[in-house]
Design an enzyme around this catalytic site. Structure first.
Site, short mmCIF file in Angstrom:
data_model
loop_
_atom_site.label_atom_id
_atom_site.label_comp_id
_atom_site.label_asym_id
_atom_site.label_seq_id
_atom_site.Cartn_x
_atom_site.Cartn_y
_atom_site.Cartn_z
N HIS A 167 45.43 3.65 -116.79
CA HIS A 167 45.34 4.50 -117.97
C HIS A 167 44.60 5.81 -117.70
O HIS A 167 44.89 6.83 -118.32
CB HIS A 167 44.64 3.75 -119.11
CG HIS A 167 45.51 2.72 -119.76
ND1 HIS A 167 46.46 3.03 -120.70
CD2 HIS A 167 45.57 1.37 -119.59
CE1 HIS A 167 47.08 1.94 -121.10
NE2 HIS A 167 46.56 0.91 -120.44
N GLU A 208 52.51 1.62 -121.52
CA GLU A 208 52.19 0.57 -120.55
C GLU A 208 53.25 0.40 -119.46
O GLU A 208 52.91 0.21 -118.30
CB GLU A 208 51.98 -0.78 -121.27
CG GLU A 208 50.73 -0.85 -122.12
CD GLU A 208 49.43 -0.94 -121.31
OE1 GLU A 208 49.50 -1.00 -120.06
OE2 GLU A 208 48.36 -0.94 -121.94
#
Length: 298
Positions: A167, A208
């Site tokens: 991330h 994701e």
């Protein structure tokens, strides 16, 4: 609980204040008492943290540091071949150390001048509004523990490597960080379980596990792919479909296996237009607007 929440080991606090992380019996570190105690210790620090206070400092062991070094070394070449340009360029600017594990406050200090994002510590799973909604304010809730040293290239749950290497690169990219902020704004508007499920599933297949075409090649921008030693090598073998919000929002997925179906954007701009456009307009009526009925979840 949303399916991605099942990735996190449950955490309980006893009457005497003792914190326990409940690892599954098939977790790589389940049989290692020292590792389990370490997980309890790190989770306890995160649970005691209060917003505005200093982020708990974790004195990582040499074994944990070696896991970080191993993963950084192994993923570097894969990112060069398989990660999207925005991510690669953002990681250069973020300049994470590869010889040691950065503390969360260090990651925040590096992110702040790039996109304004910062990291807050999390013991494990946090609630829908806290996790997704905080993105609107430039906050990412991150675990601080490191995967089991006996299997450094595998983890059944999100650890600091996933949160920071996966991330972190997205949050260091101005365009992808803005996509996260827009997603956070959307999450704060949602009240119904159906709309939240629809939103979270689109988030799963984009932030994701999203992929994008660049110069005729398929590249990864999803944090789950970018932080996975194994799956990043296999994603081009998945069934690749064009972006389709209605389809993404209801597709069932198995969190324990490599994703067999992925959705590709034709460039980052299409990603921003289509997925960013969805997040910008997402509300409780979103599933109905896309003509879908949310399936019952087991």
């Amino acid at each position: 609980m949303f399916k991605e929440g099942q990735l996190y080991a449950p955490i309980t606090t006893a009457a005497d204040g003792a914190v326990k992380v409940h690892l599954d019996a098939d977790h790589p570190g389940f049989g290692d008492r020292a590792y389990r105690e370490r997980r309890n210790q790190i989770a306890s620090g995160a649970l005691q943290w209060e917003p505005g206070g200093p982020v708990p400092h974790v004195d990582y062991s040499e074994a944990e540091q070696e896991v970080w070094r191993t993963v950084c070394r192994e993923l570097a070449a894969k990112h060069e071949r398989l990660a999207c340009a925005d991510y690669r360029e953002a990681m250069v600017r973020l300049a994470l150390p590869t010889d040691r594990i950065p503390q969360l406050h260090e990651v925040s200090a590096r992110l702040a001048p790039l996109t304004g994002f910062e990291y807050h510590p999390a013991a494990g799973l946090v609630g829908f509004e806290q996790f997704y909604g905080s993105l609107a304010d430039g906050v990412f809730h991150s675990t601080q523990y490191i995967r089991y040293h006996g299997q450094p290239l595998y983890t059944p749950e999100p650890d600091l490597i996933h949160e920071v290497i996966g991330h972190g690169g997205l949050l260091a990219s101005p365009r992808l960080a803005e996509l996260n902020r827009i997603a956070g704004d959307a999450a704060l508007r949602l009240e119904t379980a159906a709309a939240r499920e629809f939103f979270a599933t689109v988030f799963w297949f984009t932030i994701e596990f999203g992929v994008v075409r660049e110069h005729g090649e398929l590249r990864a921008y999803g944090a789950g792919l970018l932080s996975s030693y194994g799956e990043i090598e296999e994603f081009r073998d998945a069934e690749i479909r064009p972006l389709d919000i209605a389809q993404m929002g209801v597709l069932r997925y198995d969190i324990t296996k490599y994703q067999p179906i992925l959705y590709a954007a034709d460039g980052i701009q299409q990603l921003l237009d289509v997925v960013g456009g969805f997040f910008a307009q997402c509300d409780d009526d979103a599933p109905a607007r896309f003509g879908v009925a949310m399936p019952a979840r087991a």
